[in-house]
Scaffold this active site. Structure first.
Site, PDB file in Angstrom:
ATOM      1  CD  GLU A  60      -3.755 -47.827  42.154  1.00 32.44           C
ATOM      2  OE1 GLU A  60      -4.764 -47.744  41.441  1.00 32.44           O
ATOM      3  OE2 GLU A  60      -2.923 -48.746  42.063  1.00 32.44           O
ATOM      4  CG  ASP A  61      -7.497 -46.276  44.785  1.00 33.57           C
ATOM      5  OD1 ASP A  61      -6.802 -45.580  44.022  1.00 33.57           O
ATOM      6  OD2 ASP A  61      -8.089 -47.300  44.412  1.00 33.57           O
TER       7      ASP A  61
END
Length: 180
Positions: A60-61
């Site tokens: 996600e990051d």
């Protein structure tokens, strides 16, 4: 698969990243999630879950892809990481509603445990920041306190199958302390 390998991988992937609104290295969050999980499950039989706790924000990051997670850690860890990763191309409200819906209908028990540990760690951080900053803490977030309350209360409802778990009970208590 190995927890030590997941620690190293996550630390490298998150190098140079920091927690929202702070100078705290981001890696503290995945470490805390893994620690919560390790205290909640048999770490010998749930090594994949603990690895997923360490890796849950990499897709996600960071630049890490789900394919990389699958190649390095296997299908089970990749499925768990995928279950706790949002599609950041969607608007905030849609992403959060998708999470609430998924946790309440499709998520496996292990996926719910991972999400609960993740959200518990986030709430611990919010509470600590609130104690330092007061209501200014809500300025850190994409959405303010009311939207955060909606989201965390929705997650709490979706995770009710975990209600006997001390992790869920702490999560529930923090939701009430912070948002009620």
């Amino acid at each position: 698969m190995s927890v030590l390998k997941a620690i190293e991988f996550s630390a490298n992937a998150h190098l140079g990243y920091f927690r929202k609104g702070s100078k705290t290295p981001y890696i503290t969050h995945p470490f805390e999630v893994a620690k919560i999980l390790a205290a909640s499950v048999d770490s010998e039989t749930n090594e994949a879950l603990i690895c997923a706790g360490l890796l849950h924000d990499t897709v996600e990051d960071t630049e890490t892809t789900l394919e990389i997670i699958r190649a390095e850690f296997g299908d089970e860890v990749a499925a768990l990481v995928a279950s706790d990763s949002e599609d950041k191309t969607l608007p905030w409200e849609k992403r959060k509603q998708n999470t609430i819906d998924f946790l309440g209908s499709e998520a496996t028990y292990e996926m719910q445990l991972l999400a609960c540990a993740d959200k518990l760690s986030n709430l611990r951080s919010i509470k600590a920041d609130y104690e330092k900053m007061g209501d200014e803490v809500w300025d850190i977030f994409v959405r303010g306190k009311d939207k955060q309350a909606w989201y965390y209360k929705g997650v709490m409802e979706s995770l009710k199958p975990l209600s006997d778990s001390p992790m869920y009970q702490e999560f529930n208590q923090l939701v009430r302390e912070i948002f009620d």
